[in-house]
Design an enzyme around this catalytic site. Structure first.
Site, mmCIF file in Angstrom:
data_model
loop_
_atom_site.group_PDB
_atom_site.id
_atom_site.type_symbol
_atom_site.label_atom_id
_atom_site.label_comp_id
_atom_site.label_asym_id
_atom_site.label_seq_id
_atom_site.Cartn_x
_atom_site.Cartn_y
_atom_site.Cartn_z
ATOM 1 N N ASP A 301 0.860 -1.186 0.000
ATOM 2 C CA ASP A 301 0.000 0.000 0.000
ATOM 3 C C ASP A 301 0.893 1.233 0.000
ATOM 4 O O ASP A 301 2.055 1.176 0.411
ATOM 5 C CB ASP A 301 -0.906 -0.002 1.247
ATOM 6 C CG ASP A 301 -1.882 1.165 1.284
ATOM 7 O OD1 ASP A 301 -2.329 1.606 0.206
ATOM 8 O OD2 ASP A 301 -2.204 1.640 2.396
ATOM 9 N N HIS A 302 0.349 2.343 -0.457
ATOM 10 C CA HIS A 302 1.047 3.625 -0.374
ATOM 11 C C HIS A 302 0.663 4.306 0.941
ATOM 12 O O HIS A 302 -0.519 4.551 1.191
ATOM 13 C CB HIS A 302 0.672 4.523 -1.549
ATOM 14 C CG HIS A 302 1.235 4.067 -2.855
ATOM 15 N ND1 HIS A 302 0.500 4.081 -4.033
ATOM 16 C CD2 HIS A 302 2.452 3.583 -3.185
ATOM 17 C CE1 HIS A 302 1.260 3.637 -5.022
ATOM 18 N NE2 HIS A 302 2.451 3.329 -4.525
ATOM 19 N N TYR A 475 -5.094 4.571 0.307
ATOM 20 C CA TYR A 475 -6.155 3.729 -0.259
ATOM 21 C C TYR A 475 -5.734 2.968 -1.515
ATOM 22 O O TYR A 475 -6.509 2.850 -2.460
ATOM 23 C CB TYR A 475 -7.413 4.559 -0.557
ATOM 24 C CG TYR A 475 -7.757 5.596 0.478
ATOM 25 C CD1 TYR A 475 -7.927 5.249 1.811
ATOM 26 C CD2 TYR A 475 -7.905 6.936 0.132
ATOM 27 C CE1 TYR A 475 -8.242 6.201 2.769
ATOM 28 C CE2 TYR A 475 -8.220 7.901 1.082
ATOM 29 C CZ TYR A 475 -8.382 7.526 2.406
ATOM 30 O OH TYR A 475 -8.688 8.472 3.350
ATOM 31 N N HIS A 476 -4.534 2.383 -1.492
ATOM 32 C CA HIS A 476 -4.052 1.678 -2.677
ATOM 33 C C HIS A 476 -3.593 0.244 -2.364
ATOM 34 O O HIS A 476 -2.502 -0.152 -2.753
ATOM 35 C CB HIS A 476 -2.878 2.437 -3.312
ATOM 36 C CG HIS A 476 -3.207 3.808 -3.786
ATOM 37 N ND1 HIS A 476 -2.237 4.766 -4.024
ATOM 38 C CD2 HIS A 476 -4.392 4.395 -4.074
ATOM 39 C CE1 HIS A 476 -2.825 5.884 -4.429
ATOM 40 N NE2 HIS A 476 -4.123 5.688 -4.471
ATOM 41 N N PRO A 477 -4.381 -0.581 -1.682
ATOM 42 C CA PRO A 477 -3.928 -1.947 -1.388
ATOM 43 C C PRO A 477 -3.873 -2.804 -2.649
ATOM 44 O O PRO A 477 -4.795 -2.792 -3.469
ATOM 45 C CB PRO A 477 -4.977 -2.475 -0.408
ATOM 46 C CG PRO A 477 -6.216 -1.694 -0.729
ATOM 47 C CD PRO A 477 -5.727 -0.325 -1.130
#
Length: 541
Positions: A301-302, A475-477
């Site tokens: 994630d980021h 919000y980048h899983p």
């Protein structure tokens, strides 16, 4: 709830797709273009009828709203001082493309070339660029980098602000060049984001792809359908068991079952179906169908570090907190679909290198002329702006693991942030670079005071401690059903280069979970590309 499906009719289709999110809507639309193939699309959420879904700034109303968001939370993160983070994921037609910030970012060409170097033939940038182009309806017109006439509308920001222009100028002062198209030959630079929007309205995959496809008689969409598990005979997927309300149903798949439930949902469904690490399944009381240790691992994630500055001039905070000005914002949007309500989650990007010896940017900035504790909560009642920075290619790896066999129970989400020295050093460097931009001549007239992380944090140790306190997901899983050959450099891959689950028949995963390594930027556009490419692979089998 009755677990006896025999009293319900079993329906059949050629393709059964579990999850109508960013990828699932694309796949359903593309596969149903063949009138000889019947497609059933299952979605746990409802129709995308909430009007806030279609207003770009409406993510403030749809995130953290259980009607449209799964409202996941991570386990307490040791590296973040034991904090649990909210992890929004769309629970509605369009999935996260219906509640995200609309930012259109493909990533770097090197990202996809790296996928190919990991043994995934057909996934180099040269291979995937045609699918990005195919998806697009680019407001700026067609070129060797962009397409028109595709289902996904891509448009320029419909509002600009002085403080945003100043941030771009400040980035130029510190050596980050102006770049108005980060989705072309190079990513490095600063400019205004483009959005997945058309004429000031969100273009989710539910709107761009699924809505026109639903006119076809060979496509059936079932909402409120919570998937329990994949139906398996031997080592072949033959259908999906799901519930609508209190009733259990089964849909049989003549050709394939395709999971499009995302980086959390897809590994969860596989594990509930007996596909995953054998010991985990035993511990959860689930019969082992296929020992596949990589399911749910490789989570990436980021992590964003949000710097907030009190501003000398009015920002969007002031407009939203003033009833009359707030009314004028709404009126402007009604009249011409412009103004603050047409904004995405951020207005300005900057892709930069924290170390000059790097070949490509390693951090991304999201700049906003507003501030809040988090989306879904009210804006601060003072003038402020936010400049967040995230590491583009973190080394840290986490996991998604079911806690027990109940399909309605959320899995354990453990991102394992800041687990490596590189990730920690990049966090420190990112905050320092934020300060360089904000202290530029262009930005200085706008800055009154640094509120987060706070000017008192100066040393590397103090900045890392501050990062642990203020860090949030962006919000980048991805990565939990990673793509790779069985014997290759990536440990324990879950799917092959055609996105077929290793060791299983008639079962694929098509969503952000298949990314072996996270892309350098917002992940929605690459997820849509993956689904476009998958549709071609499936139809040509």
């Amino acid at each position: 709830m009755s677990d006896n499906p025999s009293k319900h009719p079993v329906i059949e289709a050629d393709y059964v797709i579990a999850g109508a999110g960013s990828a699932g809507c694309v796949l359903a639309a593309r596969l149903s273009e063949d009138p000889q193939r019947r497609v059933i699309l299952l979605e746990a959420g409802g129709e995308d009828s909430n009007p806030w879904i279609h207003v770009p700034v409406g993510y403030f109303k749809t995130m953290h709203n259980p009607a449209t968001d799964w409202c996941y939370r991570t386990e307490p993160e040791a590296a973040l001082n034991g904090r649990s983070l909210d992890w929004p994921r769309g629970k509605v037609l369009g999935g996260s493309s219906s509640i995200n910030g609309l930012l259109y970012v493909r990533g770097q060409a090197q990202d996809f070339d790296h996928w190919r170097q990991l043994g995934n033939r057909g996934w180099s940038f040269e291979d995937v660029l045609p699918y990005f182009i195919k998806a697009e309806d680019q407001e700026r017109g067609a070129s060797s980098w962009h397409g028109v006439g595709g289902p996904l509308a891509i448009s320029d920001m419909r509002t600009r602000r002085d403080v945003c222009d100043a941030f771009i100028a400040g980035a130029e002062e510190v050596g980050i060049p102006r770049n108005d198209d980060i989705n072309a030959e190079r990513q490095e630079g600063a400019g205004y984001f483009q959005l997945t929007a058309r004429k000031g309205r969100r273009c989710s995959t539910a709107r761009g792809y699924l809505r026109p496809a639903r006119r076809r008689p060979n496509l059936q969409v079932i909402t409120g359908a919570h998937v329990h598990r994949i139906e398996i005979e031997g080592k072949r997927a033959v259908g999906v068991r799901y519930s609508v309300g209190n009733e259990i149903h089964i849909v049989r798949a003549r050709a394939e079952v395709i999971l499009c439930a995302g980086a959390i949902g897809s590994p969860q469904i596989l594990q509930l179906s007996g596909i995953g690490a054998a010991q985990l399944l035993r511990d959860r009381g689930i019969d082992i169908v296929h020992d596949l240790p990589g399911v749910g691992e490789n989570l990436q994630d980021h992590l964003q570090l949000r710097s907030v500055y009190r501003c000398t001039r009015p920002t969007l905070n002031d407009e939203v907190n003033n009833p009359l000005r707030k009314m004028m914002i709404g009126l402007r949007y009604i009249l011409d679909r412009s103004g603050p309500m047409s904004m995405g989650a951020s207005q300005v990007y900057a892709f930069a290198r924290t170390r000059l010896e790097l070949d490509a940017p390693d951090v991304q900035f999201h700049f906003q002329p507003l501030s809040a504790d988090k989306p879904g909560e009210g804006l601060h009642r003072f003038s402020a702006f936010t400049a967040s920075v995230c590491q583009l290619r973190p080394e840290s790896r986490g996991s998604i693991r079911i806690k027990h066999s109940d399909p309605f129970a959320y899995p354990a989400i453990e991102p394992n942030y800041l687990a490596t020295d590189l990730d920690r050093q990049t966090a420190i460097a990112g905050i320092r670079l934020t300060r360089e931009i904000v202290e530029s001549d262009a930005m200085r007239p706008f800055v009154e005071e640094e509120l987060l992380p706070g000017a008192q944090a100066r040393t590397d140790e103090e900045l890392l401690a501050a990062a642990r306190d203020i860090a949030q997901t962006i919000y980048h899983p991805v990565g939990t059903c990673a793509m790779g050959p069985k014997t290759g450099p990536l440990p324990d891959p879950v799917v092959d280069e055609a996105l077929r689950v290793h060791g299983m028949g008639a079962l694929r995963v098509v969503d952000a979970s298949v990314m072996p390594v996270i892309t350098s930027g917002n992940t929605n556009a690459p997820t849509i590309m993956i689904a476009e490419k998958a549709a071609d692979m499936i139809r040509s089998r």
